[in-house]
Design a protein around this motif. Structure first.
Motif, PDB file in Angstrom:
ATOM      1  N   PRO A 136      30.712  17.862  25.139  1.00  0.00           N
ATOM      2  CA  PRO A 136      31.005  19.009  25.060  1.00  0.00           C
ATOM      3  C   PRO A 136      30.505  19.914  23.821  1.00  0.00           C
ATOM      4  CG  PRO A 136      32.985  17.607  24.658  1.00  0.00           C
ATOM      5  CD  PRO A 136      31.861  16.828  24.985  1.00  0.00           C
ATOM      6  N   SER A 137      29.934  19.026  22.919  1.00  0.00           N
ATOM      7  CA  SER A 137      29.363  19.725  21.879  1.00  0.00           C
ATOM      8  C   SER A 137      27.912  18.770  21.447  1.00  0.00           C
ATOM      9  CB  SER A 137      30.269  19.848  20.763  1.00  0.00           C
ATOM     10  OG  SER A 137      30.770  18.661  20.239  1.00  0.00           O
ATOM     11  N   LEU A 138      27.621  18.047  22.352  1.00  0.00           N
ATOM     12  CA  LEU A 138      26.445  17.201  22.034  1.00  0.00           C
ATOM     13  C   LEU A 138      25.153  17.129  22.834  1.00  0.00           C
ATOM     14  CD1 LEU A 138      25.292  14.998  19.946  1.00  0.00           C
ATOM     15  CD2 LEU A 138      26.416  13.357  21.228  1.00  0.00           C
ATOM     16  N   VAL A 139      24.068  17.556  22.470  1.00  0.00           N
ATOM     17  CA  VAL A 139      22.812  17.471  23.194  1.00  0.00           C
ATOM     18  C   VAL A 139      22.005  16.401  23.035  1.00  0.00           C
ATOM     19  CG1 VAL A 139      20.803  18.926  23.798  1.00  0.00           C
ATOM     20  CG2 VAL A 139      22.922  20.106  23.552  1.00  0.00           C
ATOM     21  N   LEU A 140      21.524  15.804  23.880  1.00  0.00           N
ATOM     22  CA  LEU A 140      20.315  14.650  23.716  1.00  0.00           C
ATOM     23  C   LEU A 140      19.025  15.460  24.043  1.00  0.00           C
ATOM     24  CD1 LEU A 140      19.477  11.988  23.307  1.00  0.00           C
ATOM     25  CD2 LEU A 140      19.756  11.381  25.556  1.00  0.00           C
ATOM     26  N   SER A 141      18.111  15.332  23.084  1.00  0.00           N
ATOM     27  CA  SER A 141      16.889  15.992  23.399  1.00  0.00           C
ATOM     28  C   SER A 141      15.750  14.802  23.342  1.00  0.00           C
ATOM     29  CB  SER A 141      16.530  16.805  22.171  1.00  0.00           C
ATOM     30  OG  SER A 141      15.148  17.440  22.057  1.00  0.00           O
ATOM     31  N   LEU A 142      14.965  14.931  24.490  1.00  0.00           N
ATOM     32  CA  LEU A 142      14.103  13.732  24.786  1.00  0.00           C
ATOM     33  C   LEU A 142      12.651  14.633  24.479  1.00  0.00           C
ATOM     34  CD1 LEU A 142      15.521  12.017  27.740  1.00  0.00           C
ATOM     35  CD2 LEU A 142      15.611  11.173  25.517  1.00  0.00           C
ATOM     36  N   TRP A 143      11.896  14.457  23.506  1.00  0.00           N
ATOM     37  CA  TRP A 143      10.792  15.112  22.907  1.00  0.00           C
ATOM     38  C   TRP A 143       9.506  14.416  22.929  1.00  0.00           C
ATOM     39  CZ3 TRP A 143      11.350  17.696  17.604  1.00  0.00           C
ATOM     40  CH2 TRP A 143      10.280  18.738  17.246  1.00  0.00           C
ATOM     41  N   ASP A 144       8.317  15.003  23.550  1.00  0.00           N
ATOM     42  CA  ASP A 144       7.266  14.256  23.479  1.00  0.00           C
ATOM     43  C   ASP A 144       6.889  13.878  22.180  1.00  0.00           C
ATOM     44  OD1 ASP A 144       4.375  13.672  24.777  1.00  0.00           O
ATOM     45  OD2 ASP A 144       4.111  15.043  22.971  1.00  0.00           O
ATOM     46  N   ARG A 145       6.362  12.577  21.948  1.00  0.00           N
ATOM     47  CA  ARG A 145       6.300  12.021  20.523  1.00  0.00           C
ATOM     48  C   ARG A 145       5.154  12.826  19.652  1.00  0.00           C
ATOM     49  NH1 ARG A 145       4.165   8.999  16.808  1.00  0.00           N
ATOM     50  NH2 ARG A 145       5.309   7.438  15.615  1.00  0.00           N
ATOM     51  N   GLU A 146       4.148  13.223  20.450  1.00  0.00           N
ATOM     52  CA  GLU A 146       3.061  13.801  19.785  1.00  0.00           C
ATOM     53  C   GLU A 146       3.502  15.389  19.373  1.00  0.00           C
ATOM     54  OE1 GLU A 146      -0.864  16.144  21.371  1.00  0.00           O
ATOM     55  OE2 GLU A 146      -0.963  14.036  21.689  1.00  0.00           O
ATOM     56  N   SER A 147       4.553  16.066  20.021  1.00  0.00           N
ATOM     57  CA  SER A 147       5.031  17.249  19.611  1.00  0.00           C
ATOM     58  C   SER A 147       5.872  16.907  18.416  1.00  0.00           C
ATOM     59  CB  SER A 147       5.507  18.212  20.744  1.00  0.00           C
ATOM     60  OG  SER A 147       4.673  18.364  21.557  1.00  0.00           O
ATOM     61  N   PHE A 148       6.675  16.073  18.494  1.00  0.00           N
ATOM     62  CA  PHE A 148       7.465  15.620  17.714  1.00  0.00           C
ATOM     63  C   PHE A 148       6.891  15.561  16.130  1.00  0.00           C
ATOM     64  CE2 PHE A 148       9.799  12.410  14.999  1.00  0.00           C
ATOM     65  CZ  PHE A 148      11.042  12.634  15.110  1.00  0.00           C
ATOM     66  N   VAL A 149       5.761  14.551  16.044  1.00  0.00           N
ATOM     67  CA  VAL A 149       5.295  14.353  14.975  1.00  0.00           C
ATOM     68  C   VAL A 149       4.512  15.573  14.439  1.00  0.00           C
ATOM     69  CG1 VAL A 149       3.213  13.046  14.091  1.00  0.00           C
ATOM     70  CG2 VAL A 149       4.852  11.952  15.476  1.00  0.00           C
ATOM     71  N   ALA A 150       3.996  16.425  15.234  1.00  0.00           N
ATOM     72  CA  ALA A 150       3.657  17.957  14.942  1.00  0.00           C
ATOM     73  C   ALA A 150       4.565  18.720  14.074  1.00  0.00           C
ATOM     74  CB  ALA A 150       2.773  18.489  16.000  1.00  0.00           C
ATOM     75  N   GLU A 151       5.705  18.428  14.539  1.00  0.00           N
ATOM     76  CA  GLU A 151       6.689  19.583  13.780  1.00  0.00           C
ATOM     77  C   GLU A 151       7.430  18.735  12.703  1.00  0.00           C
ATOM     78  OE1 GLU A 151      10.762  21.864  15.125  1.00  0.00           O
ATOM     79  OE2 GLU A 151       8.963  22.143  16.495  1.00  0.00           O
ATOM     80  N   VAL A 152       7.756  17.511  13.023  1.00  0.00           N
ATOM     81  CA  VAL A 152       8.712  16.910  12.108  1.00  0.00           C
ATOM     82  C   VAL A 152       8.263  16.131  10.978  1.00  0.00           C
ATOM     83  CG1 VAL A 152      10.721  15.157  11.780  1.00  0.00           C
ATOM     84  CG2 VAL A 152      10.519  16.690  14.131  1.00  0.00           C
ATOM     85  N   GLY A 153       6.842  15.446  11.403  1.00  0.00           N
ATOM     86  CA  GLY A 153       6.169  14.542  10.761  1.00  0.00           C
ATOM     87  C   GLY A 153       6.121  13.158  11.229  1.00  0.00           C
ATOM     88  N   GLU A 154       5.331  12.129  10.641  1.00  0.00           N
ATOM     89  CA  GLU A 154       5.304  11.012  11.304  1.00  0.00           C
ATOM     90  C   GLU A 154       6.557  10.309  10.641  1.00  0.00           C
ATOM     91  OE1 GLU A 154       3.793   8.084  13.364  1.00  0.00           O
ATOM     92  OE2 GLU A 154       2.813   9.804  13.132  1.00  0.00           O
ATOM     93  N   PRO A 155       7.272   9.594  11.475  1.00  0.00           N
ATOM     94  CA  PRO A 155       8.582   8.837  11.156  1.00  0.00           C
ATOM     95  C   PRO A 155       8.004   7.568  10.158  1.00  0.00           C
ATOM     96  CG  PRO A 155       8.348   9.173  13.538  1.00  0.00           C
ATOM     97  CD  PRO A 155       7.156   9.546  13.076  1.00  0.00           C
ATOM     98  N   ALA A 156       8.885   7.318   9.201  1.00  0.00           N
ATOM     99  CA  ALA A 156       8.781   6.385   8.362  1.00  0.00           C
ATOM    100  C   ALA A 156       8.727   4.820   9.160  1.00  0.00           C
ATOM    101  CB  ALA A 156      10.031   6.100   7.448  1.00  0.00           C
ATOM    102  N   ARG A 157       7.828   4.034   8.761  1.00  0.00           N
ATOM    103  CA  ARG A 157       7.657   2.927   9.520  1.00  0.00           C
ATOM    104  C   ARG A 157       8.607   1.822   9.675  1.00  0.00           C
ATOM    105  NH1 ARG A 157       2.196  -0.352   7.910  1.00  0.00           N
ATOM    106  NH2 ARG A 157       2.156   1.224   6.392  1.00  0.00           N
ATOM    107  N   GLY A 158       8.985   1.376  10.691  1.00  0.00           N
ATOM    108  CA  GLY A 158      10.155   0.398  10.957  1.00  0.00           C
ATOM    109  C   GLY A 158      11.430   1.192  11.231  1.00  0.00           C
ATOM    110  N   LEU A 159      11.415   2.721  11.332  1.00  0.00           N
ATOM    111  CA  LEU A 159      12.664   3.280  11.696  1.00  0.00           C
ATOM    112  C   LEU A 159      12.472   4.017  12.999  1.00  0.00           C
ATOM    113  CD1 LEU A 159      13.643   4.922   8.421  1.00  0.00           C
ATOM    114  CD2 LEU A 159      14.872   2.985   9.529  1.00  0.00           C
ATOM    115  N   ALA A 160      13.391   4.236  13.953  1.00  0.00           N
ATOM    116  CA  ALA A 160      13.335   4.962  15.155  1.00  0.00           C
ATOM    117  C   ALA A 160      13.081   6.130  15.036  1.00  0.00           C
ATOM    118  CB  ALA A 160      14.462   4.771  15.931  1.00  0.00           C
ATOM    119  N   PRO A 161      12.101   6.911  15.800  1.00  0.00           N
ATOM    120  CA  PRO A 161      11.415   8.225  15.582  1.00  0.00           C
ATOM    121  C   PRO A 161      12.588   9.081  16.255  1.00  0.00           C
ATOM    122  CG  PRO A 161      10.418   7.097  17.477  1.00  0.00           C
ATOM    123  CD  PRO A 161      11.199   6.032  16.796  1.00  0.00           C
TER     124      PRO A 161
END
Length: 144
Positions: free
Chosen positions: A44-69
Protein backbone atom coordinates in the motif's frame (compact mmCIF):
# COMPACT_ATOMS: atom_id res chain seq x y z
CA UNK A 1 10.90 12.81 11.40
CA UNK A 2 8.59 9.99 10.35
CA UNK A 3 10.50 6.80 9.55
CA UNK A 4 9.29 4.60 6.72
CA UNK A 5 10.49 3.46 3.31
CA UNK A 6 8.36 4.08 0.23
CA UNK A 7 10.61 3.07 -2.69
CA UNK A 8 13.19 0.30 -3.13
CA UNK A 9 15.24 0.74 -6.29
CA UNK A 10 17.21 -2.12 -7.82
CA UNK A 11 19.73 -1.41 -10.58
CA UNK A 12 19.35 -4.10 -13.25
CA UNK A 13 21.44 -5.02 -16.28
CA UNK A 14 18.41 -5.89 -18.42
CA UNK A 15 15.24 -3.95 -17.54
CA UNK A 16 13.29 -5.62 -20.35
CA UNK A 17 14.08 -9.07 -18.94
CA UNK A 18 12.99 -7.94 -15.49
CA UNK A 19 9.74 -6.61 -16.97
CA UNK A 20 9.14 -9.93 -18.68
CA UNK A 21 9.77 -11.73 -15.39
CA UNK A 22 7.62 -9.58 -13.08
CA UNK A 23 4.88 -8.29 -15.41
CA UNK A 24 4.54 -11.03 -18.01
CA UNK A 25 5.74 -13.94 -15.85
CA UNK A 26 4.44 -13.18 -12.36
CA UNK A 27 1.51 -11.05 -13.49
CA UNK A 28 2.46 -7.98 -11.44
CA UNK A 29 0.96 -4.73 -12.70
CA UNK A 30 3.31 -1.99 -13.89
CA UNK A 31 2.52 1.33 -12.21
CA UNK A 32 5.03 3.12 -14.46
CA UNK A 33 6.78 1.57 -17.45
CA UNK A 34 9.19 3.83 -19.35
CA UNK A 35 12.41 3.26 -21.27
CA UNK A 36 14.81 2.93 -18.35
CA UNK A 37 12.63 2.27 -15.28
CA UNK A 38 9.74 0.05 -14.24
CA UNK A 39 7.72 0.82 -11.08
CA UNK A 40 5.79 -2.00 -9.42
CA UNK A 41 3.47 -1.24 -6.50
CA UNK A 42 4.42 -3.94 -4.00
CA UNK A 43 2.40 -2.75 -1.00
CA UNK A 44 0.00 0.00 0.00
CA UNK A 45 2.93 2.39 0.52
CA UNK A 46 5.83 0.62 -1.19
CA UNK A 47 7.06 0.79 -4.79
CA UNK A 48 9.74 -1.48 -6.24
CA UNK A 49 11.69 0.41 -8.90
CA UNK A 50 13.66 -1.66 -11.44
CA UNK A 51 16.08 0.78 -13.03
CA UNK A 52 18.41 0.25 -15.96
CA UNK A 53 21.90 0.06 -14.41
CA UNK A 54 23.45 2.58 -16.81
CA UNK A 55 20.78 5.18 -15.97
CA UNK A 56 21.11 4.34 -12.27
CA UNK A 57 24.86 4.98 -12.30
CA UNK A 58 24.42 8.21 -14.30
CA UNK A 59 22.09 9.68 -11.64
CA UNK A 60 23.14 8.04 -8.38
CA UNK A 61 26.81 7.22 -8.93
CA UNK A 62 28.75 3.99 -9.10
CA UNK A 63 27.79 1.60 -6.29
CA UNK A 64 30.43 0.81 -3.70
CA UNK A 65 32.31 -2.38 -4.48
CA UNK A 66 30.77 -5.43 -2.82
CA UNK A 67 27.37 -3.88 -2.14
CA UNK A 68 24.17 -4.42 -4.12
CA UNK A 69 23.41 -1.52 -6.51
CA UNK A 70 20.26 -0.25 -4.79
CA UNK A 71 18.95 2.99 -3.33
CA UNK A 72 16.57 3.42 -0.44
CA UNK A 73 14.25 6.42 -0.69
CA UNK A 74 13.08 8.64 2.13
CA UNK A 75 10.24 10.91 1.05
CA UNK A 76 9.53 14.23 2.73
CA UNK A 77 6.86 16.92 2.43
CA UNK A 78 8.67 19.65 0.51
CA UNK A 79 11.69 20.53 -1.61
CA UNK A 80 13.12 22.47 1.34
CA UNK A 81 12.87 19.37 3.54
CA UNK A 82 14.92 17.43 0.97
CA UNK A 83 17.72 19.98 1.35
CA UNK A 84 17.38 19.96 5.16
CA UNK A 85 17.67 16.17 5.35
CA UNK A 86 20.68 16.20 2.99
CA UNK A 87 22.31 18.85 5.22
CA UNK A 88 21.59 16.76 8.33
CA UNK A 89 23.01 13.65 6.66
CA UNK A 90 26.17 15.56 5.70
CA UNK A 91 26.51 16.84 9.27
CA UNK A 92 26.11 13.29 10.58
CA UNK A 93 29.03 12.10 8.45
CA UNK A 94 27.36 10.99 5.22
CA UNK A 95 28.78 11.76 1.80
CA UNK A 96 26.31 13.70 -0.37
CA UNK A 97 26.44 12.13 -3.82
CA UNK A 98 24.12 14.61 -5.47
CA UNK A 99 22.42 17.74 -4.10
CA UNK A 100 18.66 18.22 -4.41
CA UNK A 101 17.40 19.01 -7.88
CA UNK A 102 14.27 18.85 -10.05
CA UNK A 103 13.76 15.39 -11.61
CA UNK A 104 12.15 14.24 -14.86
CA UNK A 105 9.54 12.26 -12.90
CA UNK A 106 8.11 15.51 -11.51
CA UNK A 107 9.68 15.67 -8.08
CA UNK A 108 12.78 16.99 -6.37
CA UNK A 109 15.48 14.76 -4.90
CA UNK A 110 19.11 14.38 -3.90
CA UNK A 111 21.27 11.50 -2.74
CA UNK A 112 23.69 10.65 0.04
CA UNK A 113 25.71 7.59 0.96
CA UNK A 114 25.38 6.33 4.52
CA UNK A 115 28.37 5.13 6.55
CA UNK A 116 27.83 1.54 5.40
CA UNK A 117 27.99 2.62 1.75
CA UNK A 118 24.26 2.43 0.93
CA UNK A 119 22.80 5.07 -1.36
CA UNK A 120 19.76 6.98 -0.08
CA UNK A 121 17.49 9.21 -2.13
CA UNK A 122 15.76 11.99 -0.24
CA UNK A 123 12.76 13.00 -2.33
CA UNK A 124 9.70 15.22 -2.49
CA UNK A 125 7.07 13.72 -4.79
CA UNK A 126 4.32 16.34 -5.07
CA UNK A 127 0.86 15.61 -6.38
CA UNK A 128 -0.31 12.40 -7.95
CA UNK A 129 1.58 9.72 -9.75
CA UNK A 130 2.76 6.46 -8.30
CA UNK A 131 5.38 8.06 -6.01
CA UNK A 132 2.99 10.73 -4.71
CA UNK A 133 0.34 8.08 -4.04
CA UNK A 134 2.87 5.87 -2.22
CA UNK A 135 3.93 8.82 -0.09
CA UNK A 136 0.32 9.63 0.83
CA UNK A 137 -0.38 5.99 1.75
CA UNK A 138 2.80 5.89 3.84
CA UNK A 139 1.81 9.04 5.70
CA UNK A 140 -1.62 7.58 6.44
CA UNK A 141 0.02 4.37 7.68
CA UNK A 142 2.49 6.30 9.89
CA UNK A 143 -0.37 8.29 11.45
CA UNK A 144 -2.03 5.04 12.40
Amino acid sequence: MEQYITVITLAVEDRAAMRRFFVDGLGWAAALDVEDVLFLRVGPSLVLSLWDRESFVAEVGEPARGLAPITLAHNVGSDAEVDTVLDRARAAGALTVQPGQRRDWGGYSGYFVDPAGYHWEVAHAPGGGVLGEALAAGQAFAQG
